[in-house]
Design a protein around this motif. Sequence first.
Motif, short mmCIF file in Angstrom:
data_model
loop_
_atom_site.label_atom_id
_atom_site.label_comp_id
_atom_site.label_asym_id
_atom_site.label_seq_id
_atom_site.Cartn_x
_atom_site.Cartn_y
_atom_site.Cartn_z
N GLN A 171 -55.20 3.88 -42.32
CA GLN A 171 -54.32 3.05 -41.49
C GLN A 171 -53.85 1.81 -42.26
OE1 GLN A 171 -53.13 4.82 -39.16
NE2 GLN A 171 -53.67 3.58 -37.39
N VAL A 215 -51.24 3.00 -44.85
CA VAL A 215 -49.91 3.40 -44.37
C VAL A 215 -49.15 2.23 -43.73
CG1 VAL A 215 -50.41 5.87 -44.15
CG2 VAL A 215 -50.74 4.39 -42.17
N ILE A 216 -49.85 1.29 -43.08
CA ILE A 216 -49.11 0.17 -42.51
C ILE A 216 -48.60 -0.76 -43.61
CG2 ILE A 216 -50.96 -1.49 -41.99
CD1 ILE A 216 -47.93 -0.55 -39.77
N HIS A 266 -44.67 4.08 -40.56
CA HIS A 266 -44.90 3.55 -39.21
C HIS A 266 -45.32 4.68 -38.27
CE1 HIS A 266 -42.37 -0.08 -40.29
NE2 HIS A 266 -43.44 -0.62 -39.75
N HIS A 304 -48.87 5.73 -38.99
CA HIS A 304 -49.80 4.72 -38.48
C HIS A 304 -49.98 4.89 -36.96
CE1 HIS A 304 -51.97 0.89 -38.57
NE2 HIS A 304 -51.33 0.57 -37.45
N GLY A 330 -53.47 6.20 -35.36
CA GLY A 330 -54.12 5.19 -34.53
C GLY A 330 -54.18 5.52 -33.06
#
Length: 135
Positions: free
Chosen positions: A10, A13-14, A41, A44, A48
């Motif tokens: 996470q 990728v963010i 995005h 993520h 998430g």
Amino acid sequence: MLIPIGVAVQVIVIAGAWFLVLNDLDSGTVLDNNTVGNWAHAAHAQIGAIVIPLLALALLIVSFFAKVPGGVKWAAITFGVVILQVFLAFVGFAAPLVGLLHGANALAVAAVAEVAAGKAKKASVTAPAQPAVVS
């Protein structure tokens, strides 16, 4: 350990998502209400909102059968901070400063999931060997 690994993914990728946005802005792209997020995005959001919560739920369910001392407690705490993480993400769109809590809570998600994994590892190392059954 899949949850802390997921948190690391996470973070990656963010960071990539926002560097892609900055690159697009440098190239003349206009960021407005019509702008959609890039692939990072989307990754993520999916990891998430779906993958990590499912992993936390699976950990909680398995913890009831694993007979790891403190396992249910740490699995429940992990599940709780994961649910809080999703909540903070959604609230963050309306209250951007909540995004700071979303980032900080990500560290808590990784930390408590690692504690849960450590409890499981310790229990597997210290579990007494079962005697062999001879027929």
